[in-house]
Write a protein that holds these residues in place. Sequence first.
Motif, PDB file in Angstrom:
ATOM      1  N   ALA A 283      37.148  64.275  39.993  1.00  0.00           N
ATOM      2  CA  ALA A 283      36.547  65.598  40.202  1.00  0.00           C
ATOM      3  C   ALA A 283      36.780  66.097  41.622  1.00  0.00           C
ATOM      4  CB  ALA A 283      35.044  65.555  39.885  1.00  0.00           C
ATOM      5  N   GLN A 284      36.778  65.196  42.595  1.00  0.00           N
ATOM      6  CA  GLN A 284      36.967  65.589  43.988  1.00  0.00           C
ATOM      7  C   GLN A 284      38.437  65.618  44.387  1.00  0.00           C
ATOM      8  OE1 GLN A 284      35.512  62.979  42.740  1.00  0.00           O
ATOM      9  NE2 GLN A 284      35.536  61.167  44.062  1.00  0.00           N
ATOM     10  N   GLY A 285      39.334  65.390  43.440  1.00  0.00           N
ATOM     11  CA  GLY A 285      40.761  65.428  43.731  1.00  0.00           C
ATOM     12  C   GLY A 285      41.354  64.044  43.734  1.00  0.00           C
ATOM     13  N   GLY A 286      42.604  63.950  43.299  1.00  0.00           N
ATOM     14  CA  GLY A 286      43.263  62.671  43.239  1.00  0.00           C
ATOM     15  C   GLY A 286      43.240  62.074  41.844  1.00  0.00           C
ATOM     16  N   ALA A 287      43.798  60.888  41.730  1.00  0.00           N
ATOM     17  CA  ALA A 287      43.913  60.215  40.439  1.00  0.00           C
ATOM     18  C   ALA A 287      43.088  58.940  40.429  1.00  0.00           C
ATOM     19  CB  ALA A 287      45.374  59.897  40.142  1.00  0.00           C
ATOM     20  N   ARG A 288      42.749  58.508  39.250  1.00  0.00           N
ATOM     21  CA  ARG A 288      42.017  57.259  39.066  1.00  0.00           C
ATOM     22  C   ARG A 288      42.636  56.505  37.893  1.00  0.00           C
ATOM     23  NH1 ARG A 288      37.556  55.046  36.196  1.00  0.00           N
ATOM     24  NH2 ARG A 288      36.232  53.677  37.482  1.00  0.00           N
ATOM     25  N   PHE A 289      43.183  55.332  38.157  1.00  0.00           N
ATOM     26  CA  PHE A 289      43.756  54.468  37.144  1.00  0.00           C
ATOM     27  C   PHE A 289      42.821  53.278  36.961  1.00  0.00           C
ATOM     28  CE2 PHE A 289      47.325  56.881  38.640  1.00  0.00           C
ATOM     29  CZ  PHE A 289      48.120  57.067  37.511  1.00  0.00           C
ATOM     30  N   SER A 290      42.412  53.056  35.720  1.00  0.00           N
ATOM     31  CA  SER A 290      41.468  51.975  35.446  1.00  0.00           C
ATOM     32  C   SER A 290      41.961  51.157  34.269  1.00  0.00           C
ATOM     33  CB  SER A 290      40.071  52.541  35.143  1.00  0.00           C
ATOM     34  OG  SER A 290      40.118  53.380  34.000  1.00  0.00           O
ATOM     35  N   PHE A 291      41.702  49.852  34.323  1.00  0.00           N
ATOM     36  CA  PHE A 291      42.034  48.985  33.199  1.00  0.00           C
ATOM     37  C   PHE A 291      40.865  48.042  32.960  1.00  0.00           C
ATOM     38  CE2 PHE A 291      43.565  46.714  36.911  1.00  0.00           C
ATOM     39  CZ  PHE A 291      43.244  45.383  36.664  1.00  0.00           C
ATOM     40  N   THR A 292      40.769  47.580  31.735  1.00  0.00           N
ATOM     41  CA  THR A 292      39.663  46.704  31.341  1.00  0.00           C
ATOM     42  C   THR A 292      40.192  45.336  30.956  1.00  0.00           C
ATOM     43  OG1 THR A 292      39.781  47.461  29.044  1.00  0.00           O
ATOM     44  CG2 THR A 292      38.281  48.645  30.514  1.00  0.00           C
ATOM     45  N   LEU A 293      39.368  44.342  31.191  1.00  0.00           N
ATOM     46  CA  LEU A 293      39.635  42.969  30.777  1.00  0.00           C
ATOM     47  C   LEU A 293      38.410  42.458  30.034  1.00  0.00           C
ATOM     48  CD1 LEU A 293      41.311  41.518  34.000  1.00  0.00           C
ATOM     49  CD2 LEU A 293      42.444  42.178  31.879  1.00  0.00           C
ATOM     50  N   PRO A 294      38.600  41.828  28.875  1.00  0.00           N
ATOM     51  CA  PRO A 294      37.442  41.369  28.093  1.00  0.00           C
ATOM     52  C   PRO A 294      36.738  40.197  28.761  1.00  0.00           C
ATOM     53  CG  PRO A 294      39.482  40.648  27.063  1.00  0.00           C
ATOM     54  CD  PRO A 294      39.883  41.557  28.188  1.00  0.00           C
ATOM     55  N   CYS A 295      35.420  40.186  28.611  1.00  0.00           N
ATOM     56  CA  CYS A 295      34.617  39.062  29.117  1.00  0.00           C
ATOM     57  C   CYS A 295      34.566  37.971  28.051  1.00  0.00           C
ATOM     58  CB  CYS A 295      33.199  39.519  29.441  1.00  0.00           C
ATOM     59  SG  CYS A 295      33.097  40.738  30.769  1.00  0.00           S
ATOM     60  N   SER A 296      34.739  36.756  28.482  1.00  0.00           N
ATOM     61  CA  SER A 296      34.647  35.604  27.578  1.00  0.00           C
ATOM     62  C   SER A 296      33.430  34.765  27.944  1.00  0.00           C
ATOM     63  CB  SER A 296      35.926  34.767  27.659  1.00  0.00           C
ATOM     64  OG  SER A 296      37.071  35.549  27.395  1.00  0.00           O
ATOM     65  N   ALA A 297      33.082  33.860  27.047  1.00  0.00           N
ATOM     66  CA  ALA A 297      31.985  32.934  27.352  1.00  0.00           C
ATOM     67  C   ALA A 297      32.343  32.125  28.593  1.00  0.00           C
ATOM     68  CB  ALA A 297      31.746  32.010  26.162  1.00  0.00           C
ATOM     69  N   GLN A 298      31.411  32.063  29.520  1.00  0.00           N
ATOM     70  CA  GLN A 298      31.689  31.422  30.797  1.00  0.00           C
ATOM     71  C   GLN A 298      31.920  29.925  30.624  1.00  0.00           C
ATOM     72  OE1 GLN A 298      31.825  33.270  33.970  1.00  0.00           O
ATOM     73  NE2 GLN A 298      32.197  34.627  32.228  1.00  0.00           N
ATOM     74  N   PRO A 299      32.809  29.341  31.438  1.00  0.00           N
ATOM     75  CA  PRO A 299      33.081  27.898  31.331  1.00  0.00           C
ATOM     76  C   PRO A 299      31.853  27.096  31.758  1.00  0.00           C
ATOM     77  CG  PRO A 299      34.105  28.807  33.300  1.00  0.00           C
ATOM     78  CD  PRO A 299      33.564  29.965  32.521  1.00  0.00           C
ATOM     79  N   PRO A 300      31.661  25.920  31.191  1.00  0.00           N
ATOM     80  CA  PRO A 300      30.479  25.102  31.556  1.00  0.00           C
ATOM     81  C   PRO A 300      30.572  24.664  33.016  1.00  0.00           C
ATOM     82  CG  PRO A 300      32.013  23.839  30.197  1.00  0.00           C
ATOM     83  CD  PRO A 300      32.511  25.251  30.188  1.00  0.00           C
ATOM     84  N   MET A 301      29.437  24.732  33.703  1.00  0.00           N
ATOM     85  CA  MET A 301      29.374  24.333  35.107  1.00  0.00           C
ATOM     86  C   MET A 301      29.117  22.831  35.197  1.00  0.00           C
ATOM     87  SD  MET A 301      29.912  27.172  36.595  1.00  0.00           S
ATOM     88  CE  MET A 301      29.486  26.742  38.281  1.00  0.00           C
ATOM     89  N   LEU A 302      29.848  22.152  36.099  1.00  0.00           N
ATOM     90  CA  LEU A 302      29.670  20.718  36.300  1.00  0.00           C
ATOM     91  C   LEU A 302      28.360  20.461  37.054  1.00  0.00           C
ATOM     92  CD1 LEU A 302      33.274  19.657  37.326  1.00  0.00           C
ATOM     93  CD2 LEU A 302      32.144  19.336  35.110  1.00  0.00           C
ATOM     94  N   PRO A 303      27.650  19.378  36.761  1.00  0.00           N
ATOM     95  CA  PRO A 303      26.466  19.034  37.534  1.00  0.00           C
ATOM     96  C   PRO A 303      26.827  18.784  38.992  1.00  0.00           C
ATOM     97  CG  PRO A 303      26.562  17.767  35.495  1.00  0.00           C
ATOM     98  CD  PRO A 303      27.865  18.463  35.613  1.00  0.00           C
TER      99      PRO A 303
END
Length: 509
Positions: free
Chosen positions: A482-502
């Motif tokens: 709206a204020q001028g210029g371009a905006r390029f955006s891309f999305t990446l899917p979220c996956s189940a987070q990997p298990p954290m080690l103790p």
Amino acid sequence: MNTACPASLIRPALRGYLVATAGVALLTALSHPLVGQVEPTNMVMLYLLLVVAVALRYPHGPAAWSAIAGVLAFDYFHVPPRLSFEVGDVQYLLTFAVMLIVGLLLAQLTTRLRLHAVAARAGELAAQRQYELARALSGTIAPEQVCALLAAFAAERFGGRAELWWQSSSHALGRIGPPHTAGNEALYRALVETVMREGRAHDQEDLASPGEHLLMLPLDAPMRRRGVLVLCVPEAQWSPELPLALGNVALVTAIALERLHYVSVAQQATVEMERERLRSTLLSALSHDIRTPLTVMVGQAEALAEAPAGRVREQAQALREQALRMSELVNKLLDMARLQASGVSLRRDWQSVEEIVGAALAHLGEALAAHRITLALAPDLPLLEFDAVLIERVLCNLLENAAKFSPAGREIRIEALGRGEVIEIAVADEGVGVPAEHPERLFEAFVRGEAQGAVTGLGLGLSICRIIVEAHGGSLQAENRAQGGARFSFTLPCSAQPPMLPESESAHV
């Protein structure tokens, strides 16, 4: 209203009455020698046979007259007292009644059978003509040929004319061939568009051609309505059953037009596939052939750049920059050829968005030095599973484009935030923006945006970015700010987070 019968109908009927009268007289004369030798009731069959003969050739009126005249002749010449209409035996009255009823029924049934036979022959001829038309339409390769065949069919079928309106692939309804009328073009087109929109046949008197009837039939193909068939029928040939009889003609015409449409689509797809294959082959060949000498040029330029300060060193530095720029273009050509030929091979791993953004900024440090870089990364971004090398290339291409298409000193903003089940990463600039009419064309190969000043490039970066992002299950969009210029955006899917080690295990590691 004119109720006078045409001469073409009066003459056959009058001829039939004359033939029926003459037939009864001739039969009576020929049977006169048999009087007294054959029972009078046996002569009835000869008169009934004459009724059948007349009914097979003439309309119902002469056949009925043949039955009535036969009864009168039989009574006058064969029933005693002869040469008189008096009846000596009352039983003959029953004979007269049965003879008259049977004669009239024979006349009616035989005439109806003859008319049915005539109609069957006419239907067979019409079906044969329609079959020949359908066979001819199956071999057409252009809409103009379809129009010519329909014109010939209309001229042979009822001495009229045919005109074809076709809705092309661009959904524009237009006439094929010259118009049949010189005036009332606006009204004529309005009628055609109405039939096209409503899908119902329409008939009326042709205002432009007195003495003709105008019939418009929608061309409904299996997939969709393809156009309108317009027929100009002489009033002498017009009948209320004609629209139904010509329904099959409209159907085979619609199928022929739909076949031509899909043949054109298939040809265009084949040409496009061959063009893409040839382009990929050329890109791959050129990239490999140019890449080796470019590597040598870059190496030699770097060796010269280490020489003592002076003009030679400056020229070597300029040579090195141009060689690196050309090497980058060749790398993009090679990437595009490889992605189009064999697709994207992903090496997924759990990555941090912040690290990929930092790696892209470090790689383009010199190219982004003249711009203000602003980061707006959400603090709670999760880890994502993607190919780090390829996603870094996407960010580098978007940042490089933002630097190219916006003036020096302007802001380039990098954003990353969660949107439900996806993470959106965007690069916004304060440049010239994207074309408002067709922003999607920027993602096609060899399509470049508008820029102020000379901007190098082949227009492959965004195309490569979209292929990579879609391979990860995301999407890439472009829009104007709206204020001028371009905006390029891309999305990446979220996956189940990997298990954290103790903590104990992580400390041990």
